[in-house]
Design an enzyme around this catalytic site. Structure first.
Site, PDB file in Angstrom:
ATOM      1  N   CYS A 197      67.904  11.597  72.982  1.00  0.00           N
ATOM      2  CA  CYS A 197      67.910  10.356  73.761  1.00  0.00           C
ATOM      3  C   CYS A 197      67.852   9.033  73.011  1.00  0.00           C
ATOM      4  O   CYS A 197      66.790   8.620  72.553  1.00  0.00           O
ATOM      5  CB  CYS A 197      66.745  10.383  74.736  1.00  0.00           C
ATOM      6  SG  CYS A 197      66.508  11.980  75.467  1.00  0.00           S
ATOM      7  N   CYS A 225      58.739   5.199  78.951  1.00  0.00           N
ATOM      8  CA  CYS A 225      58.076   6.435  78.496  1.00  0.00           C
ATOM      9  C   CYS A 225      57.832   6.320  76.980  1.00  0.00           C
ATOM     10  O   CYS A 225      58.746   5.957  76.232  1.00  0.00           O
ATOM     11  CB  CYS A 225      58.946   7.657  78.790  1.00  0.00           C
ATOM     12  SG  CYS A 225      59.290   7.858  80.539  1.00  0.00           S
ATOM     13  N   CYS A 278      60.184   8.038  74.189  1.00  0.00           N
ATOM     14  CA  CYS A 278      61.646   7.963  74.354  1.00  0.00           C
ATOM     15  C   CYS A 278      62.237   6.751  73.652  1.00  0.00           C
ATOM     16  O   CYS A 278      61.737   5.634  73.795  1.00  0.00           O
ATOM     17  CB  CYS A 278      61.985   7.927  75.845  1.00  0.00           C
ATOM     18  SG  CYS A 278      63.748   7.788  76.176  1.00  0.00           S
ATOM     19  N   SER A 329      68.529  13.922  86.303  1.00  0.00           N
ATOM     20  CA  SER A 329      67.165  13.951  85.778  1.00  0.00           C
ATOM     21  C   SER A 329      66.472  12.614  86.036  1.00  0.00           C
ATOM     22  O   SER A 329      66.998  11.557  85.707  1.00  0.00           O
ATOM     23  CB  SER A 329      67.215  14.238  84.271  1.00  0.00           C
ATOM     24  OG  SER A 329      65.923  14.207  83.716  1.00  0.00           O
ATOM     25  N   SER A 383      61.223  14.909  85.398  1.00  0.00           N
ATOM     26  CA  SER A 383      60.513  14.781  84.122  1.00  0.00           C
ATOM     27  C   SER A 383      59.027  14.645  84.409  1.00  0.00           C
ATOM     28  O   SER A 383      58.543  13.560  84.707  1.00  0.00           O
ATOM     29  CB  SER A 383      61.029  13.555  83.365  1.00  0.00           C
ATOM     30  OG  SER A 383      62.404  13.721  83.109  1.00  0.00           O
ATOM     31  N   LEU A 384      58.329  15.750  84.310  1.00  0.00           N
ATOM     32  CA  LEU A 384      56.909  15.758  84.683  1.00  0.00           C
ATOM     33  C   LEU A 384      56.023  15.430  83.470  1.00  0.00           C
ATOM     34  O   LEU A 384      55.260  14.481  83.479  1.00  0.00           O
ATOM     35  CB  LEU A 384      56.560  17.121  85.288  1.00  0.00           C
ATOM     36  CG  LEU A 384      55.249  17.227  86.035  1.00  0.00           C
ATOM     37  CD1 LEU A 384      55.177  16.247  87.188  1.00  0.00           C
ATOM     38  CD2 LEU A 384      55.046  18.667  86.542  1.00  0.00           C
ATOM     39  N   HIS A 385      56.137  16.237  82.444  1.00  0.00           N
ATOM     40  CA  HIS A 385      55.480  16.001  81.144  1.00  0.00           C
ATOM     41  C   HIS A 385      53.949  16.000  81.140  1.00  0.00           C
ATOM     42  O   HIS A 385      53.344  15.855  80.069  1.00  0.00           O
ATOM     43  CB  HIS A 385      55.971  14.703  80.484  1.00  0.00           C
ATOM     44  CG  HIS A 385      57.467  14.589  80.371  1.00  0.00           C
ATOM     45  ND1 HIS A 385      58.290  15.672  80.174  1.00  0.00           N
ATOM     46  CD2 HIS A 385      58.297  13.510  80.439  1.00  0.00           C
ATOM     47  CE1 HIS A 385      59.550  15.261  80.114  1.00  0.00           C
ATOM     48  NE2 HIS A 385      59.585  13.971  80.280  1.00  0.00           N
ATOM     49  N   ASN A 393      61.404  15.475  70.590  1.00  0.00           N
ATOM     50  CA  ASN A 393      62.159  15.060  69.407  1.00  0.00           C
ATOM     51  C   ASN A 393      61.482  13.852  68.808  1.00  0.00           C
ATOM     52  O   ASN A 393      61.257  12.864  69.506  1.00  0.00           O
ATOM     53  CB  ASN A 393      63.590  14.675  69.808  1.00  0.00           C
ATOM     54  CG  ASN A 393      64.454  15.883  70.002  1.00  0.00           C
ATOM     55  OD1 ASN A 393      64.644  16.668  69.090  1.00  0.00           O
ATOM     56  ND2 ASN A 393      64.958  16.048  71.211  1.00  0.00           N
ATOM     57  N   GLY A 421      68.695   5.894  80.183  1.00  0.00           N
ATOM     58  CA  GLY A 421      68.608   5.243  81.488  1.00  0.00           C
ATOM     59  C   GLY A 421      67.950   6.105  82.543  1.00  0.00           C
ATOM     60  O   GLY A 421      67.798   7.307  82.374  1.00  0.00           O
ATOM     61  N   GLU A 422      67.558   5.445  83.630  1.00  0.00           N
ATOM     62  CA  GLU A 422      66.946   6.155  84.752  1.00  0.00           C
ATOM     63  C   GLU A 422      67.937   6.107  85.924  1.00  0.00           C
ATOM     64  O   GLU A 422      68.156   5.043  86.520  1.00  0.00           O
ATOM     65  CB  GLU A 422      65.612   5.481  85.112  1.00  0.00           C
ATOM     66  CG  GLU A 422      65.006   5.905  86.433  1.00  0.00           C
ATOM     67  CD  GLU A 422      64.885   7.424  86.624  1.00  0.00           C
ATOM     68  OE1 GLU A 422      64.442   8.134  85.705  1.00  0.00           O
ATOM     69  OE2 GLU A 422      65.258   7.907  87.713  1.00  0.00           O
ATOM     70  N   CYS A 449      76.294  15.344  78.690  1.00  0.00           N
ATOM     71  CA  CYS A 449      75.105  14.574  79.065  1.00  0.00           C
ATOM     72  C   CYS A 449      75.505  13.106  79.048  1.00  0.00           C
ATOM     73  O   CYS A 449      75.900  12.574  78.009  1.00  0.00           O
ATOM     74  CB  CYS A 449      74.001  14.850  78.045  1.00  0.00           C
ATOM     75  SG  CYS A 449      72.510  13.879  78.318  1.00  0.00           S
ATOM     76  N   CYS A 476      66.755   1.154  79.138  1.00  0.00           N
ATOM     77  CA  CYS A 476      65.983   1.714  80.252  1.00  0.00           C
ATOM     78  C   CYS A 476      64.706   0.912  80.374  1.00  0.00           C
ATOM     79  O   CYS A 476      64.194   0.391  79.382  1.00  0.00           O
ATOM     80  CB  CYS A 476      65.641   3.176  79.946  1.00  0.00           C
ATOM     81  SG  CYS A 476      64.725   4.015  81.254  1.00  0.00           S
ATOM     82  N   GLU A 501      75.689   6.067  74.555  1.00  0.00           N
ATOM     83  CA  GLU A 501      75.981   7.354  73.938  1.00  0.00           C
ATOM     84  C   GLU A 501      76.100   8.462  74.983  1.00  0.00           C
ATOM     85  O   GLU A 501      75.493   8.418  76.046  1.00  0.00           O
ATOM     86  CB  GLU A 501      74.919   7.702  72.896  1.00  0.00           C
ATOM     87  CG  GLU A 501      73.498   7.545  73.378  1.00  0.00           C
ATOM     88  CD  GLU A 501      72.472   7.803  72.264  1.00  0.00           C
ATOM     89  OE1 GLU A 501      72.465   7.034  71.297  1.00  0.00           O
ATOM     90  OE2 GLU A 501      71.702   8.748  72.399  1.00  0.00           O
TER      91      GLU A 501
HETATM   92  N1  SAH Z   1      65.256   8.753  82.932  1.00  0.00           N
HETATM   93  C1  SAH Z   1      65.553  10.120  83.227  1.00  0.00           C
HETATM   94  C2  SAH Z   1      66.672  10.697  82.420  1.00  0.00           C
HETATM   95  C3  SAH Z   1      66.787  10.387  80.966  1.00  0.00           C
HETATM   96  S1  SAH Z   1      65.724  11.155  79.816  1.00  0.00           S
HETATM   97  C4  SAH Z   1      64.311  10.964  83.120  1.00  0.00           C
HETATM   98  O1  SAH Z   1      63.266  10.434  82.777  1.00  0.00           O
HETATM   99  O2  SAH Z   1      64.360  12.133  83.444  1.00  0.00           O
HETATM  100  C5  SAH Z   1      66.070  12.882  79.841  1.00  0.00           C
HETATM  101  C6  SAH Z   1      64.870  13.740  79.486  1.00  0.00           C
HETATM  102  O3  SAH Z   1      64.561  13.662  78.088  1.00  0.00           O
HETATM  103  C7  SAH Z   1      63.608  13.329  80.202  1.00  0.00           C
HETATM  104  O4  SAH Z   1      62.897  14.463  80.597  1.00  0.00           O
HETATM  105  C8  SAH Z   1      62.866  12.571  79.126  1.00  0.00           C
HETATM  106  O5  SAH Z   1      61.500  12.475  79.407  1.00  0.00           O
HETATM  107  C9  SAH Z   1      63.185  13.409  77.912  1.00  0.00           C
HETATM  108  N2  SAH Z   1      62.990  12.736  76.629  1.00  0.00           N
HETATM  109  C10 SAH Z   1      63.125  11.444  76.298  1.00  0.00           C
HETATM  110  N3  SAH Z   1      62.849  11.240  75.001  1.00  0.00           N
HETATM  111  C11 SAH Z   1      62.553  12.427  74.488  1.00  0.00           C
HETATM  112  C12 SAH Z   1      62.167  12.881  73.190  1.00  0.00           C
HETATM  113  N4  SAH Z   1      62.057  12.027  72.170  1.00  0.00           N
HETATM  114  N5  SAH Z   1      61.939  14.190  73.031  1.00  0.00           N
HETATM  115  C13 SAH Z   1      62.037  15.055  74.064  1.00  0.00           C
HETATM  116  N6  SAH Z   1      62.386  14.705  75.297  1.00  0.00           N
HETATM  117  C14 SAH Z   1      62.624  13.394  75.513  1.00  0.00           C
END
Ligand code: SAH
Length: 343
Positions: free
Chosen positions: A331, A114, A117, A189, A212-214, A288, A157-158, A103, A110, A90
């Site tokens: 995502c 996480c 995701c 990202s 992507s720190l989180h 999300n 994907g990463e 995007c 992937c 997608e």
């Molecule tokens: N693998 C890469 C890029 C893809 S994800 C990465 O980790 O950065 C893009 C961004 O969306 C990342 O910050 C990821 O953590 C975030 N993401 C994934 N699922 C999500 C969700 N359900 N809600 C909010 N952000 C999400």
């Protein structure tokens, strides 16, 4: 059959030599593929019939077939594309006042795991080729008749786990003889694969890095991102500082906000201590909801408190505008619902 759309001009010149053609054909073919975006050798009208036949015997032109596209009320368009081997990916086209941004996905599935995701639930299927990355941009332009000026490699994907193909894609899409997108308008990202960040810093490509720190510490980060077991927050910060030193590009820290998990004032204060004084930007993303997991998005009140704490520490922060949530734009969600219908 060779994947002709993944070749740069130098490689095309070598190919032309091999099939006994003059090297200027390389520039002509490159322009047909990447500037005029044709998907058939027949359309390359300044090449002789013989050459077109020869090309079609030796090379294939990667194309994506659209299986579904959904348009959101806010103008966001989500595309679901089928690849040659039947896999589905997608991409999301977003329109802003200043232009169009896409995007793109970098892998089918992937393997980073996480917990919040949807892209990672069934693991990694395969890497996308440079041409499959390019076609996500070209096909969206063809289908919506727009000129895309910004690219975020932030789909499924990463990208650092498909490093060579992603770098090739960035070089091809920014080639002055092709689409010629400014590298400064490309954001990559990553979940924080440190060796990839270090390599990218030395590529001579001023890509914007989004990290992507989180979570502000290893302990919490490990509970939501398995990659945190491999690379510590300290190592990531060092890699981001070096990235800024080498590229002068301000790093963006992404922080998906999960209710009751990483959205407390204590987390905000710890994050502020971690990044205070750095030339960076924080993007807060209310998570999300995906139906496979029980997480929910932080309450608005907690999001604004979190933001205020960072701002008090003079940290640049924005709350990501959710776009296209009415069309499963987050995502990997659309792909999953499509697959679950038995496709
Ligand atoms: N693998 C890469 C890029 C893809 S994800 C990465 O980790 O950065 C893009 C961004 O969306 C990342 O910050 C990821 O953590 C975030 N993401 C994934 N699922 C999500 C969700 N359900 N809600 C909010 N952000 C999400």
């Amino acid at each position: 059959m060779k994947d002709i759309k993944s070749f740069n001009i130098e490689e095309l010149k070598t190919e032309m030599k091999e099939i006994g053609e003059p090297s200027f054909r390389a520039e002509q073919i490159f322009s047909w593929l990447h500037e005029k975006k044709v998907n058939s050798f027949e359309d390359m009208s300044n090449l002789s019939k013989d050459l077109r036949t020869k090309l079609s015997k030796n090379y294939e032109i990667t194309a994506l077939s659209e299986v579904r596209s959904l348009k959101s009320e806010d103008g966001t368009v989500k595309f679901l594309y089928k690849l040659k081997d039947g896999q589905v990916i997608e991409s999301v086209l977003m329109s802003y006042k200043h232009g169009h941004s896409i995007c793109v996905s970098s892998q089918v599935g992937c393997r980073m795991g996480c917990v919040f995701c949807a892209s990672t639930i069934d693991g990694l299927v395969r890497n996308l080729t440079p041409s499959e990355l390019l076609e996500q941009v070209y096909e969206a332009e063809r289908s919506c008749n727009v000129n895309i000026s910004n690219i975020v490699i932030m789909g499924s994907g990463e990208p650092m786990d498909n490093y060579d193909n992603v770098i090739k894609f960035i070089r091809l899409i920014s080639d002055e003889h092709g689409k010629n997108i400014s590298v400064r308008n490309i954001t990559l990202s990553t979940c924080g694969l440190v060796p990839g960040i270090q390599r990218l810093a030395d590529e001579g490509l001023p890509v914007t890095l989004a990290l992507s720190l989180h979570a502000p510490n290893d302990e919490l980060r490990k509970t939501i991102m398995p990659v945190a077991k491999a690379f510590s927050v300290a190592e990531i910060m060092k890699a981001c500082d070096d990235y800024f030193k080498k590229t002068s590009r301000r790093v963006t820290f992404e922080y998906s906000m999960i209710d009751g998990v990483n959205d407390t004032t204590a987390c905000a204060e710890e994050l502020a201590r971690l990044i205070k004084g750095k030339n960076c930007h924080v993007n807060l993303i209310p998570v999300n909801k995906i139906k496979e997991r029980s997480f929910s998005r932080s309450k608005d009140d907690n999001i604004s408190k979190f933001k205020n704490t960072l701002e008090k520490n003079r940290i640049n922060v924005t709350i990501r505008r959710s776009m296209g949530t009415d069309i499963d734009a987050a995502c990997g969600q659309l792909r999953r619902s499509f697959m679950e219908e038995g496709n």
